[in-house]
Scaffold this motif. Structure first.
Motif, PDB file in Angstrom:
ATOM      1  N   ILE A  55       5.360 -73.770 -10.875  1.00  0.00           N
ATOM      2  CA  ILE A  55       4.832 -72.406 -10.988  1.00  0.00           C
ATOM      3  C   ILE A  55       5.561 -71.554  -9.954  1.00  0.00           C
ATOM      4  O   ILE A  55       5.501 -71.827  -8.755  1.00  0.00           O
ATOM      5  N   LYS A  56       6.267 -70.556 -10.427  1.00  0.00           N
ATOM      6  CA  LYS A  56       7.001 -69.651  -9.554  1.00  0.00           C
ATOM      7  C   LYS A  56       6.131 -68.437  -9.242  1.00  0.00           C
ATOM      8  O   LYS A  56       5.525 -67.838 -10.129  1.00  0.00           O
ATOM      9  N   LEU A  57       6.095 -68.085  -7.970  1.00  0.00           N
ATOM     10  CA  LEU A  57       5.384 -66.885  -7.540  1.00  0.00           C
ATOM     11  C   LEU A  57       6.410 -65.778  -7.325  1.00  0.00           C
ATOM     12  O   LEU A  57       7.252 -65.870  -6.430  1.00  0.00           O
ATOM     13  N   ILE A  58       6.352 -64.748  -8.142  1.00  0.00           N
ATOM     14  CA  ILE A  58       7.319 -63.666  -8.114  1.00  0.00           C
ATOM     15  C   ILE A  58       6.653 -62.410  -7.555  1.00  0.00           C
ATOM     16  O   ILE A  58       5.666 -61.925  -8.100  1.00  0.00           O
ATOM     17  N   LYS A  59       7.207 -61.898  -6.448  1.00  0.00           N
ATOM     18  CA  LYS A  59       6.691 -60.671  -5.864  1.00  0.00           C
ATOM     19  C   LYS A  59       7.340 -59.470  -6.544  1.00  0.00           C
ATOM     20  O   LYS A  59       8.560 -59.371  -6.607  1.00  0.00           O
ATOM     21  N   ILE A  60       6.495 -58.593  -7.045  1.00  0.00           N
ATOM     22  CA  ILE A  60       6.958 -57.392  -7.730  1.00  0.00           C
ATOM     23  C   ILE A  60       6.615 -56.177  -6.877  1.00  0.00           C
ATOM     24  O   ILE A  60       5.464 -55.996  -6.464  1.00  0.00           O
ATOM     25  N   LYS A  61       7.613 -55.350  -6.592  1.00  0.00           N
ATOM     26  CA  LYS A  61       7.394 -54.107  -5.861  1.00  0.00           C
ATOM     27  C   LYS A  61       7.457 -52.951  -6.842  1.00  0.00           C
ATOM     28  O   LYS A  61       8.425 -52.796  -7.575  1.00  0.00           O
ATOM     29  N   LYS A  62       6.423 -52.154  -6.827  1.00  0.00           N
ATOM     30  CA  LYS A  62       6.370 -51.019  -7.740  1.00  0.00           C
ATOM     31  C   LYS A  62       5.978 -49.770  -6.965  1.00  0.00           C
ATOM     32  O   LYS A  62       4.971 -49.759  -6.258  1.00  0.00           O
ATOM     33  N   LYS A  63       6.765 -48.710  -7.093  1.00  0.00           N
ATOM     34  CA  LYS A  63       6.469 -47.467  -6.392  1.00  0.00           C
ATOM     35  C   LYS A  63       5.237 -46.803  -6.990  1.00  0.00           C
ATOM     36  O   LYS A  63       4.941 -46.926  -8.163  1.00  0.00           O
ATOM     37  N   SER A  64       4.541 -46.081  -6.139  1.00  0.00           N
ATOM     38  CA  SER A  64       3.362 -45.362  -6.585  1.00  0.00           C
ATOM     39  C   SER A  64       3.732 -44.337  -7.643  1.00  0.00           C
ATOM     40  O   SER A  64       4.785 -43.704  -7.594  1.00  0.00           O
ATOM     41  N   ASP A  65       2.836 -44.137  -8.624  1.00  0.00           N
ATOM     42  CA  ASP A  65       3.101 -43.181  -9.692  1.00  0.00           C
ATOM     43  C   ASP A  65       2.998 -41.732  -9.222  1.00  0.00           C
ATOM     44  O   ASP A  65       3.562 -40.837  -9.819  1.00  0.00           O
ATOM     45  N   PHE A  66       2.280 -41.494  -8.149  1.00  0.00           N
ATOM     46  CA  PHE A  66       2.030 -40.126  -7.729  1.00  0.00           C
ATOM     47  C   PHE A  66       2.561 -39.894  -6.323  1.00  0.00           C
ATOM     48  O   PHE A  66       2.364 -40.699  -5.421  1.00  0.00           O
ATOM     49  N   ILE A  67       3.211 -38.751  -6.126  1.00  0.00           N
ATOM     50  CA  ILE A  67       3.773 -38.430  -4.823  1.00  0.00           C
ATOM     51  C   ILE A  67       2.678 -38.290  -3.780  1.00  0.00           C
ATOM     52  O   ILE A  67       2.867 -38.582  -2.607  1.00  0.00           O
ATOM     53  N   CYS A  68       1.496 -37.839  -4.193  1.00  0.00           N
ATOM     54  CA  CYS A  68       0.420 -37.635  -3.230  1.00  0.00           C
ATOM     55  C   CYS A  68      -0.227 -38.947  -2.803  1.00  0.00           C
ATOM     56  O   CYS A  68      -1.008 -38.968  -1.864  1.00  0.00           O
ATOM     57  N   ASP A  69       0.032 -40.019  -3.552  1.00  0.00           N
ATOM     58  CA  ASP A  69      -0.490 -41.321  -3.161  1.00  0.00           C
ATOM     59  C   ASP A  69       0.333 -41.861  -2.007  1.00  0.00           C
ATOM     60  O   ASP A  69       1.319 -41.276  -1.584  1.00  0.00           O
ATOM     61  N   SER A  70      -0.069 -43.025  -1.517  1.00  0.00           N
ATOM     62  CA  SER A  70       0.670 -43.677  -0.439  1.00  0.00           C
ATOM     63  C   SER A  70       2.099 -43.924  -0.884  1.00  0.00           C
ATOM     64  O   SER A  70       2.353 -44.350  -2.004  1.00  0.00           O
ATOM     65  N   MET A  71       3.055 -43.659   0.008  1.00  0.00           N
ATOM     66  CA  MET A  71       4.463 -43.836  -0.325  1.00  0.00           C
ATOM     67  C   MET A  71       4.898 -45.285  -0.225  1.00  0.00           C
ATOM     68  O   MET A  71       6.004 -45.642  -0.569  1.00  0.00           O
ATOM     69  N   GLU A  72       4.014 -46.152   0.256  1.00  0.00           N
ATOM     70  CA  GLU A  72       4.365 -47.562   0.347  1.00  0.00           C
ATOM     71  C   GLU A  72       4.389 -48.168  -1.044  1.00  0.00           C
ATOM     72  O   GLU A  72       3.612 -47.802  -1.922  1.00  0.00           O
ATOM     73  N   ASN A  73       5.288 -49.126  -1.227  1.00  0.00           N
ATOM     74  CA  ASN A  73       5.369 -49.804  -2.504  1.00  0.00           C
ATOM     75  C   ASN A  73       4.137 -50.679  -2.732  1.00  0.00           C
ATOM     76  O   ASN A  73       3.629 -51.313  -1.812  1.00  0.00           O
ATOM     77  N   GLU A  74       3.664 -50.694  -3.960  1.00  0.00           N
ATOM     78  CA  GLU A  74       2.598 -51.603  -4.323  1.00  0.00           C
ATOM     79  C   GLU A  74       3.207 -52.978  -4.566  1.00  0.00           C
ATOM     80  O   GLU A  74       4.206 -53.114  -5.264  1.00  0.00           O
ATOM     81  N   LYS A  75       2.591 -53.990  -3.994  1.00  0.00           N
ATOM     82  CA  LYS A  75       3.112 -55.348  -4.140  1.00  0.00           C
ATOM     83  C   LYS A  75       2.162 -56.173  -4.991  1.00  0.00           C
ATOM     84  O   LYS A  75       0.974 -56.231  -4.724  1.00  0.00           O
ATOM     85  N   GLN A  76       2.707 -56.780  -6.023  1.00  0.00           N
ATOM     86  CA  GLN A  76       1.931 -57.651  -6.888  1.00  0.00           C
ATOM     87  C   GLN A  76       2.667 -58.974  -7.022  1.00  0.00           C
ATOM     88  O   GLN A  76       3.894 -59.022  -6.973  1.00  0.00           O
ATOM     89  N   VAL A  77       1.911 -60.032  -7.197  1.00  0.00           N
ATOM     90  CA  VAL A  77       2.492 -61.363  -7.324  1.00  0.00           C
ATOM     91  C   VAL A  77       2.221 -61.881  -8.730  1.00  0.00           C
ATOM     92  O   VAL A  77       1.066 -61.953  -9.171  1.00  0.00           O
ATOM     93  N   LEU A  78       3.286 -62.215  -9.433  1.00  0.00           N
ATOM     94  CA  LEU A  78       3.174 -62.797 -10.765  1.00  0.00           C
ATOM     95  C   LEU A  78       3.316 -64.311 -10.671  1.00  0.00           C
ATOM     96  O   LEU A  78       4.163 -64.816  -9.941  1.00  0.00           O
ATOM     97  N   LYS A  79       2.487 -65.015 -11.403  1.00  0.00           N
ATOM     98  CA  LYS A  79       2.590 -66.468 -11.479  1.00  0.00           C
ATOM     99  C   LYS A  79       3.247 -66.837 -12.800  1.00  0.00           C
ATOM    100  O   LYS A  79       2.698 -66.576 -13.870  1.00  0.00           O
ATOM    101  N   ILE A  80       4.443 -67.413 -12.710  1.00  0.00           N
ATOM    102  CA  ILE A  80       5.204 -67.766 -13.906  1.00  0.00           C
ATOM    103  C   ILE A  80       5.238 -69.290 -14.017  1.00  0.00           C
ATOM    104  O   ILE A  80       5.766 -69.982 -13.133  1.00  0.00           O
ATOM    105  N   LYS A  81       4.671 -69.820 -15.075  1.00  0.00           N
ATOM    106  CA  LYS A  81       4.662 -71.265 -15.292  1.00  0.00           C
ATOM    107  C   LYS A  81       5.962 -71.700 -15.957  1.00  0.00           C
ATOM    108  O   LYS A  81       6.339 -71.184 -17.007  1.00  0.00           O
ATOM    109  N   ILE A  82       6.656 -72.638 -15.317  1.00  0.00           N
ATOM    110  CA  ILE A  82       7.896 -73.183 -15.859  1.00  0.00           C
ATOM    111  C   ILE A  82       7.605 -74.556 -16.460  1.00  0.00           C
ATOM    112  O   ILE A  82       7.303 -75.507 -15.721  1.00  0.00           O
ATOM    113  N   PRO A  83       7.660 -74.704 -17.773  1.00  0.00           N
ATOM    114  CA  PRO A  83       7.400 -76.022 -18.365  1.00  0.00           C
ATOM    115  C   PRO A  83       8.529 -77.008 -18.040  1.00  0.00           C
ATOM    116  O   PRO A  83       9.663 -76.609 -17.773  1.00  0.00           O
ATOM    117  N   ARG A  84       8.216 -78.278 -18.071  1.00  0.00           N
ATOM    118  CA  ARG A  84       9.231 -79.310 -17.844  1.00  0.00           C
ATOM    119  C   ARG A  84      10.315 -79.206 -18.919  1.00  0.00           C
ATOM    120  O   ARG A  84      10.025 -79.103 -20.103  1.00  0.00           O
TER     121      ARG A  84
END
Length: 221
Positions: A55-84
């Protein structure tokens, strides 16, 4: 001068969803409805990860949709299952949904295309594992024992007693990659040979006999 809410919307990458009417900003639900964002990424995998599955843990950085929101990137972690035995160049999908300022969700679909990272010994060919063994002239004529560390942590000792030519290959059955559909089924390890010839020696040279001295190891692994 725009108020913050209007200013943010006008500078939003999805501004095409909005239209201005009598100084108000309203959501046009007809545009881009049902069209998720598609993000394509590479997913490098080691042969060990593919062999065992993981299972690979992939960190995804996504910029905020709105300029008035926090300028820090939103970080999300995706779990990708790799079959044998998952094939190189195969695709895996993961989706993220995020509420927008209306009542719908903004869906982002991540499509990962797998690729094999280089391995110090093996190269994958479908379910088979290819390796190249260097041999010297003495070993071509007298034979050689090859020690192989497999991906499932076994040690194979293979005796080569046949004459080795440029086209000669040694096949070790059922020691390759697992079949993604039938994990108990395995490919093969295929050993190819790279013959190292001396650059020059006279046939009458006494050093010629040293090629057959079994007490010396001339092969650089």
């Amino acid at each position: 001068m725009y108020h913050c809410r209007e200013y943010c919307a006008l500078n939003n990458p999805i501004t095409n969803l909005f239209m201005k009417s009598n100084g108000l900003l309203i959501l046009d639900l007809k545009k881009n409805k049902g069209r998720p964002d598609i993000v394509k990424l590479r997913l490098p995998l080691t042969l060990n990860e593919v062999f065992n599955g993981t299972i690979k843990l992939i960190k995804i950085k996504k910029k905020s949709d709105f300029i008035c929101d926090s300028m820090e990137n939103e970080k999300q972690v995706l779990k990708i299952k790799i079959p044998r035995g998952f094939s190189t160049g195969g695709t895996l999908k993961s989706e993220i949904s995020k509420p927008d300022i209306g009542h719908n969700n903004i869906k982002t679909v991540y499509i990962f295309t797998t690729e094999d990272l280089p391995h110090k010994v093996f190269k994958r060919d479908n379910m088979n594992l290819i390796m190249v063994q260097k041999v010297l002239l003495k070993q071509v004529l007298l034979g050689i024992r090859i020690v192989i560390d497999t991906l499932d942590h076994k040690v194979l000792r293979i005796n080569i007693t046949e004459p080795i030519t440029q086209d000669y290959v040694k096949i070790i059955h059922n020691e390759g990659m697992p079949d993604i559909n039938f994990p108990s089924k395995r490919g093969n390890i295929i050993i190819q040979f790279d013959i190292i010839y001396p650059l020059y020696f006279p046939i009458t040279d006494e050093k010629f006999c040293e090629l057959f001295d079994s007490e010396k190891n001339y092969l650089n692994n």
